[in-house]
Design a protein around this motif. Structure first.
Motif, PDB file in Angstrom:
ATOM      1  N   GLY A   6       0.792  -1.228   0.000  1.00 40.29           N
ATOM      2  CA  GLY A   6       0.000   0.000   0.000  1.00 40.29           C
ATOM      3  C   GLY A   6       0.816   1.264   0.000  1.00 40.29           C
ATOM      4  O   GLY A   6       0.262   2.370  -0.037  1.00 40.29           O
ATOM      5  N   ARG A  17      -3.192   4.278   2.760  1.00 40.72           N
ATOM      6  CA  ARG A  17      -3.567   3.215   3.673  1.00 40.72           C
ATOM      7  C   ARG A  17      -2.676   2.013   3.415  1.00 40.72           C
ATOM      8  O   ARG A  17      -2.673   1.463   2.299  1.00 40.72           O
ATOM      9  CB  ARG A  17      -5.027   2.803   3.524  1.00 40.72           C
ATOM     10  CG  ARG A  17      -5.447   1.817   4.605  1.00 40.72           C
ATOM     11  CD  ARG A  17      -6.920   1.431   4.525  1.00 40.72           C
ATOM     12  NE  ARG A  17      -7.179   0.493   3.446  1.00 40.72           N
ATOM     13  CZ  ARG A  17      -8.292  -0.244   3.365  1.00 40.72           C
ATOM     14  NH1 ARG A  17      -9.227  -0.123   4.308  1.00 40.72           N
ATOM     15  NH2 ARG A  17      -8.471  -1.069   2.340  1.00 40.72           N
ATOM     16  N   SER A  19      -1.566  -1.909   4.270  1.00 37.60           N
ATOM     17  CA  SER A  19      -2.201  -3.151   4.688  1.00 37.60           C
ATOM     18  C   SER A  19      -1.131  -4.158   5.081  1.00 37.60           C
ATOM     19  O   SER A  19      -0.062  -4.214   4.469  1.00 37.60           O
ATOM     20  CB  SER A  19      -3.046  -3.739   3.550  1.00 37.60           C
ATOM     21  OG  SER A  19      -4.078  -2.858   3.168  1.00 37.60           O
ATOM     22  N   CYS A  20      -1.443  -4.940   6.074  1.00 30.41           N
ATOM     23  CA  CYS A  20      -0.573  -6.030   6.520  1.00 30.41           C
ATOM     24  C   CYS A  20      -1.437  -7.282   6.514  1.00 30.41           C
ATOM     25  O   CYS A  20      -2.318  -7.435   7.375  1.00 30.41           O
ATOM     26  CB  CYS A  20      -0.023  -5.755   7.909  1.00 30.41           C
ATOM     27  SG  CYS A  20       1.022  -7.065   8.574  1.00 30.41           S
ATOM     28  N   ALA A  21      -1.197  -8.134   5.551  1.00 32.89           N
ATOM     29  CA  ALA A  21      -2.016  -9.333   5.386  1.00 32.89           C
ATOM     30  C   ALA A  21      -1.245 -10.561   5.833  1.00 32.89           C
ATOM     31  O   ALA A  21      -0.032 -10.666   5.612  1.00 32.89           O
ATOM     32  CB  ALA A  21      -2.425  -9.478   3.923  1.00 32.89           C
ATOM     33  N   ARG A  70      -7.986  -3.408  12.612  1.00 33.21           N
ATOM     34  CA  ARG A  70      -7.872  -4.815  12.222  1.00 33.21           C
ATOM     35  C   ARG A  70      -9.202  -5.292  11.636  1.00 33.21           C
ATOM     36  O   ARG A  70     -10.269  -4.982  12.178  1.00 33.21           O
ATOM     37  CB  ARG A  70      -7.512  -5.670  13.439  1.00 33.21           C
ATOM     38  CG  ARG A  70      -7.313  -7.129  13.151  1.00 33.21           C
ATOM     39  CD  ARG A  70      -7.343  -7.947  14.434  1.00 33.21           C
ATOM     40  NE  ARG A  70      -6.278  -7.646  15.357  1.00 33.21           N
ATOM     41  CZ  ARG A  70      -5.103  -8.281  15.403  1.00 33.21           C
ATOM     42  NH1 ARG A  70      -4.865  -9.254  14.528  1.00 33.21           N
ATOM     43  NH2 ARG A  70      -4.204  -7.973  16.307  1.00 33.21           N
ATOM     44  N   THR A  76      -6.269  -9.090   8.164  1.00 35.01           N
ATOM     45  CA  THR A  76      -5.510  -7.923   7.715  1.00 35.01           C
ATOM     46  C   THR A  76      -5.550  -6.830   8.779  1.00 35.01           C
ATOM     47  O   THR A  76      -6.579  -6.612   9.426  1.00 35.01           O
ATOM     48  CB  THR A  76      -6.087  -7.379   6.395  1.00 35.01           C
ATOM     49  OG1 THR A  76      -6.033  -8.407   5.403  1.00 35.01           O
ATOM     50  CG2 THR A  76      -5.277  -6.187   5.906  1.00 35.01           C
ATOM     51  N   TYR A  78      -4.634  -2.705   9.147  1.00 34.69           N
ATOM     52  CA  TYR A  78      -4.446  -1.518   8.318  1.00 34.69           C
ATOM     53  C   TYR A  78      -3.767  -0.406   9.106  1.00 34.69           C
ATOM     54  O   TYR A  78      -3.904  -0.316  10.326  1.00 34.69           O
ATOM     55  CB  TYR A  78      -5.793  -1.009   7.818  1.00 34.69           C
ATOM     56  CG  TYR A  78      -6.575  -2.021   7.023  1.00 34.69           C
ATOM     57  CD1 TYR A  78      -7.620  -2.737   7.602  1.00 34.69           C
ATOM     58  CD2 TYR A  78      -6.271  -2.267   5.690  1.00 34.69           C
ATOM     59  CE1 TYR A  78      -8.328  -3.671   6.878  1.00 34.69           C
ATOM     60  CE2 TYR A  78      -6.985  -3.200   4.958  1.00 34.69           C
ATOM     61  CZ  TYR A  78      -8.010  -3.900   5.563  1.00 34.69           C
ATOM     62  OH  TYR A  78      -8.715  -4.827   4.834  1.00 34.69           O
TER      63      TYR A  78
END
Length: 124
Positions: A6, A17, A19-21, A70, A76, A78
């Motif tokens: 992102g 923004r 994202s951590c997936a 979250r 994910t 954010y």
């Protein structure tokens, strides 16, 4: 495995923004932190969300501008970044850990899992 994405280039005052997936379905059992590292600087804490009660914590430099959240259904976490400043330019990393839950530990302790960084560039 964590994936951070992102990042991009924006002008000062803009928003991004991140994202951590995670691939693990147990991701909601982990506290997640965002950290950043600017060229020539040490990595610093940005924000974190606790696995225990969803409490959120922020570095003073981003408080009021960034929001961590979250989505458990999407595995994910954010980081909404508003009112970006050139000083926010850095590589941003997300990290996860099942142990840390307090403000102190989330800010200062080592996290077990790290994603690759995503570059955020803010121009003036």
């Amino acid at each position: 495995q964590l994936q951070a994405f992102g990042g991009g280039s924006v002008q000062a005052g803009g928003s991004l923004r991140l994202s951590c997936a995670a691939s693990a379905r147990t991701f909601s059992m982990y506290s997640v932190g965002w950290f950043r590292q600017a060229p020539g600087n040490e990595r610093e804490f940005v924000a974190a969300i606790s696995r225990s009660d969803g409490s959120t914590y922020y570095a003073d430099s981003v408080k009021g501008r960034f929001t961590i959240s979250r989505d458990k259904a999407k595995n994910t976490v954010y980081l909404q970044m508003n009112s970006l400043e050139p000083e926010d330019t850095a590589v941003y990393y997300c990290a996860a850990d099942r142990t840390w839950t307090s403000s102190y530990t989330l800010r200062n302790e080592h996290y077990d899992y790290w994603g690759q960084g995503t570059l955020v560039t803010v121009s003036s």
